[in-house]
Scaffold this motif. Sequence first.
Motif, PDB file in Angstrom:
ATOM      1  N   GLU A 146       0.819  -1.229   0.000  1.00 54.67           N
ATOM      2  CA  GLU A 146       0.000   0.000   0.000  1.00 54.67           C
ATOM      3  C   GLU A 146       0.846   1.268   0.000  1.00 54.67           C
ATOM      4  O   GLU A 146       0.565   2.226  -0.697  1.00 54.67           O
ATOM      5  CB  GLU A 146      -0.933  -0.007   1.222  1.00 54.67           C
ATOM      6  CG  GLU A 146      -1.902   1.165   1.293  1.00 54.67           C
ATOM      7  CD  GLU A 146      -2.861   1.212   0.107  1.00 54.67           C
ATOM      8  OE1 GLU A 146      -2.594   2.031  -0.794  1.00 54.67           O
ATOM      9  OE2 GLU A 146      -3.854   0.449   0.071  1.00 54.67           O
ATOM     10  N   CYS A 149       2.527   3.679  -2.977  1.00 52.37           N
ATOM     11  CA  CYS A 149       1.855   4.818  -3.619  1.00 52.37           C
ATOM     12  C   CYS A 149       1.140   5.626  -2.558  1.00 52.37           C
ATOM     13  O   CYS A 149       0.333   5.070  -1.795  1.00 52.37           O
ATOM     14  CB  CYS A 149       0.760   4.348  -4.572  1.00 52.37           C
ATOM     15  SG  CYS A 149       1.300   3.917  -6.167  1.00 52.37           S
ATOM     16  N   LEU A 155      -4.933   3.867  -1.489  1.00 54.56           N
ATOM     17  CA  LEU A 155      -4.979   3.948  -2.948  1.00 54.56           C
ATOM     18  C   LEU A 155      -5.017   2.587  -3.588  1.00 54.56           C
ATOM     19  O   LEU A 155      -5.885   2.282  -4.393  1.00 54.56           O
ATOM     20  CB  LEU A 155      -3.712   4.648  -3.457  1.00 54.56           C
ATOM     21  CG  LEU A 155      -3.680   6.136  -3.335  1.00 54.56           C
ATOM     22  CD1 LEU A 155      -2.363   6.651  -3.851  1.00 54.56           C
ATOM     23  CD2 LEU A 155      -4.830   6.734  -4.112  1.00 54.56           C
ATOM     24  N   ILE A 156      -4.028   1.761  -3.216  1.00 47.70           N
ATOM     25  CA  ILE A 156      -3.921   0.457  -3.858  1.00 47.70           C
ATOM     26  C   ILE A 156      -5.113  -0.398  -3.473  1.00 47.70           C
ATOM     27  O   ILE A 156      -5.711  -1.072  -4.314  1.00 47.70           O
ATOM     28  CB  ILE A 156      -2.569  -0.179  -3.500  1.00 47.70           C
ATOM     29  CG1 ILE A 156      -1.491   0.623  -4.245  1.00 47.70           C
ATOM     30  CG2 ILE A 156      -2.532  -1.656  -3.854  1.00 47.70           C
ATOM     31  CD1 ILE A 156      -0.089   0.210  -3.969  1.00 47.70           C
ATOM     32  N   VAL A 159      -8.029   0.814  -5.587  1.00 48.79           N
ATOM     33  CA  VAL A 159      -7.966   0.358  -6.977  1.00 48.79           C
ATOM     34  C   VAL A 159      -8.340  -1.122  -7.064  1.00 48.79           C
ATOM     35  O   VAL A 159      -9.108  -1.541  -7.934  1.00 48.79           O
ATOM     36  CB  VAL A 159      -6.562   0.601  -7.578  1.00 48.79           C
ATOM     37  CG1 VAL A 159      -6.442  -0.043  -8.948  1.00 48.79           C
ATOM     38  CG2 VAL A 159      -6.278   2.093  -7.672  1.00 48.79           C
ATOM     39  N   VAL A 172      -6.748   7.877 -14.414  1.00 53.34           N
ATOM     40  CA  VAL A 172      -6.281   8.302 -13.098  1.00 53.34           C
ATOM     41  C   VAL A 172      -5.367   9.485 -13.332  1.00 53.34           C
ATOM     42  O   VAL A 172      -4.498   9.444 -14.202  1.00 53.34           O
ATOM     43  CB  VAL A 172      -5.469   7.194 -12.379  1.00 53.34           C
ATOM     44  CG1 VAL A 172      -5.095   7.640 -10.969  1.00 53.34           C
ATOM     45  CG2 VAL A 172      -6.243   5.880 -12.329  1.00 53.34           C
ATOM     46  N   PHE A 176       1.256  12.940  -7.487  1.00 54.79           N
ATOM     47  CA  PHE A 176       1.682  11.654  -6.923  1.00 54.79           C
ATOM     48  C   PHE A 176       2.864  11.777  -5.988  1.00 54.79           C
ATOM     49  O   PHE A 176       3.249  10.794  -5.358  1.00 54.79           O
ATOM     50  CB  PHE A 176       2.127  10.713  -8.054  1.00 54.79           C
ATOM     51  CG  PHE A 176       1.022  10.121  -8.871  1.00 54.79           C
ATOM     52  CD1 PHE A 176       0.185  10.910  -9.642  1.00 54.79           C
ATOM     53  CD2 PHE A 176       0.827   8.743  -8.897  1.00 54.79           C
ATOM     54  CE1 PHE A 176      -0.816  10.345 -10.420  1.00 54.79           C
ATOM     55  CE2 PHE A 176      -0.166   8.156  -9.659  1.00 54.79           C
ATOM     56  CZ  PHE A 176      -0.994   8.967 -10.426  1.00 54.79           C
ATOM     57  N   LYS A 229       5.095   5.247  -9.304  1.00 54.28           N
ATOM     58  CA  LYS A 229       3.742   5.146  -8.732  1.00 54.28           C
ATOM     59  C   LYS A 229       2.694   5.017  -9.826  1.00 54.28           C
ATOM     60  O   LYS A 229       1.731   4.250  -9.693  1.00 54.28           O
ATOM     61  CB  LYS A 229       3.467   6.370  -7.860  1.00 54.28           C
ATOM     62  CG  LYS A 229       4.303   6.400  -6.588  1.00 54.28           C
ATOM     63  CD  LYS A 229       4.210   7.743  -5.910  1.00 54.28           C
ATOM     64  CE  LYS A 229       5.064   7.787  -4.648  1.00 54.28           C
ATOM     65  NZ  LYS A 229       5.274   9.146  -4.162  1.00 54.28           N
ATOM     66  N   LEU A 233      -0.077   1.958 -10.345  1.00 53.54           N
ATOM     67  CA  LEU A 233      -1.532   2.136 -10.444  1.00 53.54           C
ATOM     68  C   LEU A 233      -2.046   1.676 -11.814  1.00 53.54           C
ATOM     69  O   LEU A 233      -3.109   1.060 -11.909  1.00 53.54           O
ATOM     70  CB  LEU A 233      -1.922   3.589 -10.187  1.00 53.54           C
ATOM     71  CG  LEU A 233      -1.732   4.098  -8.751  1.00 53.54           C
ATOM     72  CD1 LEU A 233      -2.325   5.486  -8.598  1.00 53.54           C
ATOM     73  CD2 LEU A 233      -2.365   3.153  -7.731  1.00 53.54           C
ATOM     74  N   ALA A 237      -4.695  -1.201 -12.668  1.00 47.32           N
ATOM     75  CA  ALA A 237      -5.910  -0.879 -13.436  1.00 47.32           C
ATOM     76  C   ALA A 237      -6.020  -1.750 -14.683  1.00 47.32           C
ATOM     77  O   ALA A 237      -6.992  -1.639 -15.426  1.00 47.32           O
ATOM     78  CB  ALA A 237      -5.906   0.600 -13.819  1.00 47.32           C
ATOM     79  N   PHE A 327      -5.413  12.257  -5.843  1.00 42.32           N
ATOM     80  CA  PHE A 327      -5.593  11.293  -6.926  1.00 42.32           C
ATOM     81  C   PHE A 327      -7.061  11.286  -7.326  1.00 42.32           C
ATOM     82  O   PHE A 327      -7.934  11.133  -6.472  1.00 42.32           O
ATOM     83  CB  PHE A 327      -5.230   9.873  -6.467  1.00 42.32           C
ATOM     84  CG  PHE A 327      -3.806   9.731  -5.993  1.00 42.32           C
ATOM     85  CD1 PHE A 327      -2.809   9.302  -6.848  1.00 42.32           C
ATOM     86  CD2 PHE A 327      -3.475  10.027  -4.674  1.00 42.32           C
ATOM     87  CE1 PHE A 327      -1.496   9.166  -6.404  1.00 42.32           C
ATOM     88  CE2 PHE A 327      -2.168   9.897  -4.224  1.00 42.32           C
ATOM     89  CZ  PHE A 327      -1.176   9.470  -5.093  1.00 42.32           C
ATOM     90  N   PHE A 329      -9.838   9.329  -9.594  1.00 40.18           N
ATOM     91  CA  PHE A 329     -10.114   8.091 -10.334  1.00 40.18           C
ATOM     92  C   PHE A 329     -11.409   8.253 -11.121  1.00 40.18           C
ATOM     93  O   PHE A 329     -12.479   8.410 -10.533  1.00 40.18           O
ATOM     94  CB  PHE A 329     -10.273   6.906  -9.375  1.00 40.18           C
ATOM     95  CG  PHE A 329      -9.013   6.561  -8.644  1.00 40.18           C
ATOM     96  CD1 PHE A 329      -8.053   5.751  -9.241  1.00 40.18           C
ATOM     97  CD2 PHE A 329      -8.768   7.056  -7.375  1.00 40.18           C
ATOM     98  CE1 PHE A 329      -6.878   5.432  -8.579  1.00 40.18           C
ATOM     99  CE2 PHE A 329      -7.591   6.740  -6.704  1.00 40.18           C
ATOM    100  CZ  PHE A 329      -6.647   5.937  -7.318  1.00 40.18           C
TER     101      PHE A 329
END
Length: 366
Positions: A146, A149, A155-156, A159, A172, A176, A229, A233, A237, A327, A329
Amino acid sequence: SSQHRVFIAIIGAGGVGKCFLGQLADLAVRRPATRLSLCYITTSKKAVYNKDYSDISITGALDSLAASTQTPLSIPAVVDYLAAAPAKVVLVDNTSSQDVADAYPLILSRGISIVTPNKKAFTGSFKHWQDIFTSAATSGAKVYHEASCGAGLPLISTVKDLVDTGDQITRVEGIFSGTLSFLFNSFAPANPTGAAAGKWSAEVSKAKELGYTEPDPRDDLNGMDVARKLTILARLAGLPVESPTSFPVQSLIPKELESVASGDEYLEKLPQFDSQMEELKAAAEKEGKVLRYVGSVDVPTQTLKVGLESFDRSHPFAALKGSDNIFSFYTKRYGNNPLIIQGAGAGGEVTAMGVTGDLIKVLSQI
Ligand code: NHO
């Protein structure tokens, strides 16, 4: 006893590692159902471990390290030592070491779980990425990252939840880098307070002192930290990004300083180049805008990019504070109103929080 015992091995006891040790000591008290047995701790120079796996005091670990005459085991030797432990093991990699990162598939294949803020393992070749998760799936060991990023920001995990629940991430974008956020928020504030902004080079040194930068601050200033990073991500994704150097990344390091020997020499010489950043800042100001350093991935077109952009002073990216990350999304479900995650994106305690949170997840799974 009936107490669940788990061995903890820690590689790296710097800014993040020290904060993690504090959080681990606290976790041991708050989670008495698990006996957290520290069996190995090392920096690049010194180590502490007992051949019979007897517990190293967590609260005394830094003192033991300072007093130790033991040197670190080689990576294959650490893996053998940990694989032979009389209970499950979680390895906490608090280094930015490429050598440790390269060994993740081996470590996981031996049943040792990993939690880490180290981005290197997840930003090597796409094959290395696949090897890591295949090794874990085969052996049953867990791997969480985790804090690779956005430090402790979720975040992770977010996602993964979006993807696992069948949403589709289309785009995204965000700020960052805690370091670059801090640098531009102080060097080019959206709402100047009257106090003169510091020189670029002085702000860079301050970011290092505050513990925001990578061990070598050039990894932040050359854009590689953001590129790493973004790679992580984008891969989560669903894009098979080959490497963090396979898309355009704008470096903020003056050409003349690209090849200096050390991060310290870079910091020492940087004041000679302050006018370069002043010019870029002035050009944006002329249009009534401010500079920010952003990363974006557009999933359908598989386009990744990292670099400077100018934003209106009212834009959310312009109005960030301190070392905050933001961030956005864009997904099929969320439509044009993105899911936004914002908050501190660098610093020892918030980064260690991401690692400790991962450890708690692993403890409930092994
Ligand atoms: P330090 O303070 O240099 O500590 C590194 C430790 O590892 C030292 O004890 C060193 O002796 C040991 N070490 C290095 N190589 C070793 C080896 N081969 N064997 C044994 N020990 C070894 O670095 P930090 O600051 O504590 O960082 C540790 C890790 O956390 C790095 O991988 C870094 O990328 C990661 N991390 C840090 C931060 C942060 O805020 N400091 C963040 C995320 C991950 O979210 C943060 C972030 O992204 C910061 C980024 N610079 C930004 O956004 O501005």
